[in-house]
Motif scaffolding. Structure first.
Motif, mmCIF file in Angstrom:
data_model
loop_
_atom_site.group_PDB
_atom_site.id
_atom_site.type_symbol
_atom_site.label_atom_id
_atom_site.label_comp_id
_atom_site.label_asym_id
_atom_site.label_seq_id
_atom_site.Cartn_x
_atom_site.Cartn_y
_atom_site.Cartn_z
ATOM 1 N N ALA A 126 0.803 -1.225 0.000
ATOM 2 C CA ALA A 126 0.000 0.000 0.000
ATOM 3 C C ALA A 126 0.841 1.283 0.000
ATOM 4 O O ALA A 126 0.597 2.175 -0.817
ATOM 5 N N GLU A 130 0.933 4.025 -2.868
ATOM 6 C CA GLU A 130 0.591 5.398 -2.551
ATOM 7 C C GLU A 130 1.611 6.359 -3.177
ATOM 8 O O GLU A 130 1.250 7.408 -3.726
ATOM 9 N N LEU A 364 -8.652 1.875 -2.210
ATOM 10 C CA LEU A 364 -8.174 1.275 -0.965
ATOM 11 C C LEU A 364 -8.618 2.085 0.246
ATOM 12 O O LEU A 364 -8.687 1.561 1.358
ATOM 13 N N ARG A 365 -8.878 3.373 0.038
ATOM 14 C CA ARG A 365 -9.284 4.203 1.165
ATOM 15 C C ARG A 365 -10.798 4.424 1.203
ATOM 16 O O ARG A 365 -11.290 5.158 2.042
#
Lengths: 479, 479
Positions: A126, A130, A364-365
């Motif tokens: 992740a 990012e 993912l968020r």
């Protein structure tokens, strides 16, 4: 601002077949990688992990670059597929890419198949994703900035300026008012009530310039009065929304009024320096060296260098790094043969590889469970959705109609201005990153962005303003 | 194997002026970034870090992509500068790039100016750089694999094969014997005595094919008998050294003889499958679609996909991921218009951007204090250096002289075969990553690689075999 969509011109430049080919190629790679992992996968011996390397801690295992690449390949493959499917369904391809990103997150894959999710997107991947997403976002903002063309405004300057200001101010005010009762439930951990309310207003006042331009192009409306007015209004509204976001960030960040003024003053000075000094100077330099060509690595280093240097500058000033990347796009002369095709190629690779990673990092968020598990958040989201549509679509429509545009066209302009697309996603992820909104609020607002974007093409069709298969565009009567 | 240096052809393709321009451009960017950091730097407010983002832990701060970019820009700038300076000093530019990488690590910058080091290369950047370095290494191995051309051997096959085998076996044996007394002091944490001794033999038997080819080219010797023989011997010796390394890794990794045999059997099957099936199939496919062209993102995705898929396969098999990347280079037909210039452009960007990061990651793991603080390590390194030079230079020279080559030319061939360059660095970093050698041993062997590489050009000049400024090459008598 040109009627040209930085998101979609790869696919536009290709025939349908190669576009499908691209999707298939990326998917094949992804599938090959996944099957490879499934066969040899987590159970197999991992030489790199077994060994304890070296002088500095935290070195990722030897195959970590493979896993990262696998994740990027899966993300890129699914995004290509999503784009192709969205086009089939009569939607802009960015809708499909955004949905693909959401499906990879905890909303779908993460909760439906946690094993697959852990295999494709293990926890340590992740932060790496990012970083790639941030790079993709910076390059995307650069391509948005390159579309900036003040000369296009021409003589309509005042009319369009007033209209765009009104079309931004009304949804901003409506959004801010609608957000007040929900400030307690929706605000993020580091937001004051004021900062949250202002951010909500900003989020609702956004128009997705790239998506709008793309839809106009597909509908064959670019050359019409509706089209050119929509492009100009959306472009200016875009600029206004970015200014509002910068102000909200400065407010949230600096705390004191003096700090806010300093940040905004420095930002304004930087904008003036770039538009009045750097842009003309670089244009003159490019014209003087029109016959020369930098080697590709040097040109790439220059472009990336300016993007990241300006991003570092705006970050240090206290407005977000994305504004520096945007300014870098404004600063580079559009016509600079010395750079070759490097900026275009960078943008096109970014769309195919890194922008999908940005959508995946959004996915993912985003967790629909956070929204659907909390009635207040869901209610707040629904209220904001209604406020967003009313404020933008309604205000733009009424203003255009009051300005003398026939009702159907005025409504069409409102529908177009209501598309929020990637611009909204960028604004929301900035707000989440700054702690202005909670993850639940982020989720409902991402859904709001998706819904308002998906409304646009069908609504235009319903109004008879969308000419599929590039038929002769209808010529609206002059107002 | 062609007389063409995958490390240096960017600079070769450019006139000296643009090459300097590239170095200056990269340096300027680096300097701009550094000054930006120094001005706004660690003391300034950091909005991204203040906020607590999101659903997953470990997200790097918002400006981390800027810091990573800054690190890459500094590394790339210094490497370009190092390359230019090395060329001025009559050395291959890769020597300057390697030295630049070493200077960034704890050997120089880290101990002389820890503050600057922490600013440019903060702790959390190291794992990110390591990922980029792995990517750069994979692409480098791909470009090495693309040079593979069995047809070049022609009728000299047997003679060259025997000579190359002898030129590899002698330094291997000498290195292994010299390493025995130092096994306790120099071996890494996860190495058995046997594995360490075999690894030392492998490390000493390496010849840097790219550096050798580059030197021959600069000396104008490519078309001579010395040149073509050296190219063929070095190419074959390269293949043999990679095979030896694969065997040592399989041994270190699998533990049991059955496991080693399984690993090597699978690896051999993969090599046969790639050379006998995949390579011809891809060549036929490329020939059939000679008129078509994939869009650049799709071609890039295909190339990277094959590189990383094969890397994942060899990693899973138990030999290192680098072999998969090498095989991907072998698999792709050299002449594939369907890919456009994508493989070449990838290689050239890699040389300018990611390979310097690989050298820097080597530099970060090299610490001369570890070597000079421990007399046994230093002594072991010196003994291995002598064994390396004697074994490679001596054996190659004697074998060539015994084969009928005039003394001066035979010595020249030995000198050429003794250059170890990047190939050695790759072997050593693999050994360090697998725990076969300690960080101190890694350091002395990196220095050994640097010294044997730096010896080559001056020694050739001393022998009168180096014709600077591309003067008419001397034509040696036929043997």
């Amino acid at each position: 601002m040109r009627g040209h969509d930085p998101l979609d011109d790869t696919e536009q430049a290709l025939l349908p077949a190669p576009a499908r080919g691209l999707a298939v190629a990326l998917l094949l790679i992804a599938v090959a990688g996944v099957s490879m992992l499934l066969v040899f996968g987590p159970g197999a011996q991992q030489p790199g992990q077994a060994a304890a390397p070296a002088a500095h801690a935290g070195v990722p295992p030897a195959q970590s670059i493979l896993r990262l690449f696998l994740a990027v390949a899966v993300i890129g493959g699914l995004a290509s597929l999503g784009g192709v499917l969205a086009r089939r369904a009569g939607q802009p391809s960015v809708v499909g890419q955004m949905v693909a990103g959401l499906l990879l997150g905890p909303s779908a894959l993460g909760s439906l198949a946690p094993g697959v999710s852990a295999l494709i997107l293990p926890g340590w991947v992740a932060p790496q994703l990012e970083l790639l997403a941030q790079a993709g976002l910076a390059v995307f903002m650069f391509t948005v900035g390159r579309e900036f063309d003040p000369a296009a405004l021409g003589r309509q300057r005042v009319v369009v300026g007033v209209a765009a200001l009104a079309m931004t101010a009304v949804p901003f005010a409506l959004g801010a008012v609608a957000a007040v009762p929900f400030a307690g439930a929706l605000a993020g951990p580091s937001a004051s009530g004021t900062a949250f309310v202002l951010f909500a207003g900003t989020a609702l006042s956004v128009t997705a310039f790239p998506v709008l331009a793309r839809i106009l192009q597909e509908a064959g409306l670019t050359a019409t009065r509706l089209g050119s007015l929509a492009i100009l209004c959306a472009g200016l509204a875009d600029v206004l929304a970015w200014c509002a976001l910068a102000a909200v960030i400065a407010l949230a960040h600096a705390g004191s009024p003096a700090g806010v003024l300093t940040s905004l003053g420095l930002a304004a000075a930087l904008v003036l320096a770039v538009t009045l000094v750097v842009r003309p100077a670089l244009a003159a330099l490019a014209a003087r060296h029109a016959a020369r060509r930098l080697p590709a690595p040097a040109a790439l280093a220059l472009v990336l260098g300016l993007i990241f240097a300006l991003a570092a500058a705006t970050d240090a000033i206290g407005v977000h790094a994305i504004f520096g990347a945007l300014l870098a796009g404004v600063a580079f002369p559009r016509d600079a043969p010395v750079l070759g095709a490097v900026p275009e190629r960078l943008g096109s690779l970014n769309r195919a590889m890194l922008l999908p990673v940005f959508f995946a990092s959004i996915g993912l968020r985003t967790d629909v469970h956070l929204a659907f598990g909390h009635p207040v958040v869901l209610l707040g989201g629904a209220v904001l959705l209604v406020a967003a549509v009313l404020g933008k679509l309604g205000a733009a429509g009424v203003i255009a109609w009051a300005g003398g545009m026939p009702g159907r066209l005025a409504l069409g302009l409102g529908v177009l201005m209501n598309a929020r697309g990637v611009t909204e996603i960028v604004v929301l992820s900035t707000g989440l990153g700054m702690g202005l909104i909670s993850p639940g609020t982020f989720t409902v607002l991402v859904l709001m962005a998706l819904i308002t974007t998906m409304m646009t093409a069908p609504a235009l069709r319903r109004l008879g303003l969308y000419a599929p298969a590039r038929a002769e565009p209808r010529t609206p009567q002059p107002a």
